[in-house]
Design an enzyme around this catalytic site. Structure first.
Site, PDB file in Angstrom:
ATOM      1  N   CYS A   1      -3.299  -6.647  -5.427  1.00  0.00           N
ATOM      2  CA  CYS A   1      -3.900  -6.642  -6.904  1.00  0.00           C
ATOM      3  C   CYS A   1      -2.606  -6.418  -7.964  1.00  0.00           C
ATOM      4  O   CYS A   1      -3.004  -6.248  -9.066  1.00  0.00           O
ATOM      5  CB  CYS A   1      -4.908  -5.817  -6.949  1.00  0.00           C
ATOM      6  SG  CYS A   1      -4.451  -4.140  -6.926  1.00  0.00           S
ATOM      7  N   CYS A  54      -8.062  -2.016  -5.485  1.00  0.00           N
ATOM      8  CA  CYS A  54      -8.622  -3.323  -4.712  1.00  0.00           C
ATOM      9  C   CYS A  54      -8.885  -2.714  -3.635  1.00  0.00           C
ATOM     10  O   CYS A  54      -9.797  -3.557  -2.879  1.00  0.00           O
ATOM     11  CB  CYS A  54      -7.761  -4.337  -4.611  1.00  0.00           C
ATOM     12  SG  CYS A  54      -6.240  -4.069  -3.481  1.00  0.00           S
ATOM     13  N   CYS A  99      -5.013   1.135  -1.798  1.00  0.00           N
ATOM     14  CA  CYS A  99      -4.932   0.824  -3.256  1.00  0.00           C
ATOM     15  C   CYS A  99      -6.206   1.471  -3.743  1.00  0.00           C
ATOM     16  O   CYS A  99      -7.328   0.959  -3.336  1.00  0.00           O
ATOM     17  CB  CYS A  99      -4.581  -0.494  -3.275  1.00  0.00           C
ATOM     18  SG  CYS A  99      -4.641  -0.993  -5.254  1.00  0.00           S
ATOM     19  N   CYS A 107       0.876  -3.118  -5.117  1.00  0.00           N
ATOM     20  CA  CYS A 107      -0.024  -3.652  -4.075  1.00  0.00           C
ATOM     21  C   CYS A 107       0.128  -5.264  -4.166  1.00  0.00           C
ATOM     22  O   CYS A 107       0.202  -5.956  -5.017  1.00  0.00           O
ATOM     23  CB  CYS A 107      -1.327  -3.129  -4.536  1.00  0.00           C
ATOM     24  SG  CYS A 107      -2.744  -3.867  -3.307  1.00  0.00           S
ATOM     25  N   CYS A 112       3.491   6.604   4.852  1.00  0.00           N
ATOM     26  CA  CYS A 112       3.876   5.684   6.018  1.00  0.00           C
ATOM     27  C   CYS A 112       3.078   4.413   5.556  1.00  0.00           C
ATOM     28  O   CYS A 112       2.000   4.322   5.828  1.00  0.00           O
ATOM     29  CB  CYS A 112       3.617   6.040   7.332  1.00  0.00           C
ATOM     30  SG  CYS A 112       4.425   5.130   8.656  1.00  0.00           S
TER      31      CYS A 112
END
Length: 167
Positions: A88, A136, A133, A85, A156
């Site tokens: 984070c 976060c 995510c 991510c 996707c």
């Protein structure tokens, strides 16, 4: 009624042709940031997120935007490694689950265990499943049921929402 990838791509192409920039088969135009304080391990106020992220990252991760198809260098990333991510640094996807979907966004048939959350998204007049995510809450993209084996799923994902770390 589930929509096929061809229908979604056609809808995305029609929207882009109509001049709606920032809209594609994997996403939607960016609304105002979603406030879900107290839900995630990593949280910042809107000003902090704007300082921490590049404008394109902020648009996708915090504003639920979509990058232009075929614009991410990660779409063609084929080395062994892990996709994290960009908000984070949580590890989200293994390169072992990555495949070329032909849609223009990095695609995976599965996330790493416990890395993402999912929620219903009914924007653009269709029912989709948004992927974020789990640490976060950053918007990553959507998951569809037209992927390869073994899961049959296609995550996707906006490349701008990811950082790649080679093995």
């Amino acid at each position: 009624m589930p929509l096929s990838r061809r229908t979604l791509l056609g809808l995305g192409g029609a929207l882009v042709a109509a001049g709606l920039s920032g809209v594609g088969a994997c996403g939607r135009a960016a609304p105002a940031p979603v406030a879900r304080r107290g839900t995630f391990e990593v949280e910042h106020d809107d000003d902090q997120w704007r300082r921490l992220l590049a404008p394109a990252q902020y648009n996708v991760l915090r504003g639920h935007g979509t990058e232009r198809a075929f614009s991410s260098p990660l779409n063609g990333e084929h080395r062994r490694g892990t996709f994290h991510c960009a908000g984070c640094a949580l590890a989200l996807f293994s390169s072992a689950a990555k495949f070329d979907s032909g849609t223009g966004w990095p695609s995976f048939w599965a996330p790493l265990h416990g890395a993402v959350g999912e929620m219903r998204d009914s924007t653009l007049g269709m029912l989709r499943v948004e992927v974020h995510c789990r640490r976060c809450g950053g918007h990553l993209g959507h998951v569809f049921d037209d992927g390869p084996r073994p899961t049959g799923l296609r995550y996707c994902i906006n490349g701008v929402a990811l950082d790649f770390i080679a093995a």
